[in-house]
Design an enzyme around this catalytic site. Sequence first.
Site, PDB file in Angstrom:
ATOM      1  N   LYS A 125     -12.909  29.905  46.927  1.00  0.00           N
ATOM      2  CA  LYS A 125     -12.047  30.811  46.167  1.00  0.00           C
ATOM      3  C   LYS A 125     -11.025  31.543  47.045  1.00  0.00           C
ATOM      4  CE  LYS A 125     -15.883  34.166  45.740  1.00  0.00           C
ATOM      5  NZ  LYS A 125     -16.921  33.257  46.293  1.00  0.00           N
ATOM      6  N   ASN A 148     -11.231  40.337  45.845  1.00  0.00           N
ATOM      7  CA  ASN A 148     -12.312  40.042  46.776  1.00  0.00           C
ATOM      8  C   ASN A 148     -11.817  39.498  48.111  1.00  0.00           C
ATOM      9  OD1 ASN A 148     -15.283  39.925  47.016  1.00  0.00           O
ATOM     10  ND2 ASN A 148     -14.975  37.720  47.201  1.00  0.00           N
ATOM     11  N   HIS A 194     -26.271  34.225  45.380  1.00  0.00           N
ATOM     12  CA  HIS A 194     -26.436  35.596  44.876  1.00  0.00           C
ATOM     13  C   HIS A 194     -27.503  35.694  43.775  1.00  0.00           C
ATOM     14  CE1 HIS A 194     -23.013  36.675  47.261  1.00  0.00           C
ATOM     15  NE2 HIS A 194     -22.158  36.002  46.509  1.00  0.00           N
TER      16      HIS A 194
END
Length: 456
Positions: A125, A148, A194
Amino acid sequence: MTPATTFAGQKVALFGLGGSGLATIRSLLAGGADVLAWDDNAGSRDRARDQGITVTDLREADWSGFSALVLAPGVPLTHPEPHWTVPLARAAGIAIIGDIEIYCRERAALAPEAPFVAITGTNGKSTTTALTAHLLRHAGRDVQMGGNIGTAILSLQPPAPNRVHVIELSSFQIDLTPSLAPSIGILLNLTPDHLDRHGTMENYAAIKERLIAGAELAVVGVDDAYCAAIAERRTGERVRIHVEGHGAAAGDVVCSAGTVRGADGAVIAQVSGIASLLGDHNLQNAAAAVAAARRLGLTADEIAAGLQSFPGLAHRMEPLRRIGPVRFVNDSKATNADSTEKALLAFRDIHWIVGGKAKEGGIAPLAPLFDRVAHAYLIGASSDAFAATLEGRLPFTRCETLEAATAAAAEAARASGTEAPVVLLSPACASYDQFPNFEVRGDRFRALVAALPEPG
């Protein structure tokens, strides 16, 4: 900065005084809100006070007067258990949001047609975000990049019809953005990650799916089962991206042999030979960025020029230097086997610097790619475990430090006599045993390579 005008006159609770939290406070104050902010970490509270920010213990606050709780993305919302602020907010019946949600509300109020590209995925990403922004900037567009990837979204300029926001979003940020509805939503891929924060892979995938659910155009990589299912559920406009090209349907982008093609077979971008975009994973990243750029009106020539000039991101398959036939590549960001797999697939005749604080599973999943490696140079706390994995399967040397490994790998690669040896730092490990983070580790490798002498 983007002032949070949609919160004017409201009282807001904020937890988390890191970089994005401080940027959010400034945005809320500039928009006319009253902010009560707190952090469990005393050092963070002191740094906020040093910057003139009022810090108030939210345990002692009257929550009935708050309109929202703004939570830092690193703070648990659901798993392994909600942070103590979450039940307080729920009992008060107020929204629990993040800084991306504040931006989305500002965009909806001020410039709902403002171009907004939101990008997520387990891997790739950051590269896709940087590449999309680069293509647009290179074509002369006004681009704001953040989220982010670095700059907090509310530190960027406000949304405007002629300004494109290209924003990387983690699953944590998406989970705090209920009104997320970008112009273009990009979901690259999904692999387990995660899960300590989301409970199950299904929950993690469902959160990621929210990014494209409200998008005008959804761009989805479909080479993993989770993303393929998400693309199937999409009822609005979509572009599916296949790295291998199997099962392509009308409107799909198909990637193979360094070329990005539309479903009609026409070439829409050429990626082969671009040093900053090596590997099939970067072909997927480039295809997604190209799909967004085409939707935003860039011509084929503008896209081609932008791809050729893309410098890449530091520590992500970063080409450093060539000494004679030997190439040096900094992939310090590869902190697990899944990331290192992408690097090993991009090269052959590899002199592989590997090790650090090992993740679960170590490097055993990379065994099918060991034939690409000429020699491994082990560093850090994982040396014993990795030596056991490599014993009898791949030549290796225990080097302990990055300095010793770089010198040994450079010398062996130069002496190999092969056509195109590669010295690759792709540790498949966290850095914390020897370095504070992967950036410091990569910077050290870059300095060591820069100091190597040219052949006499």
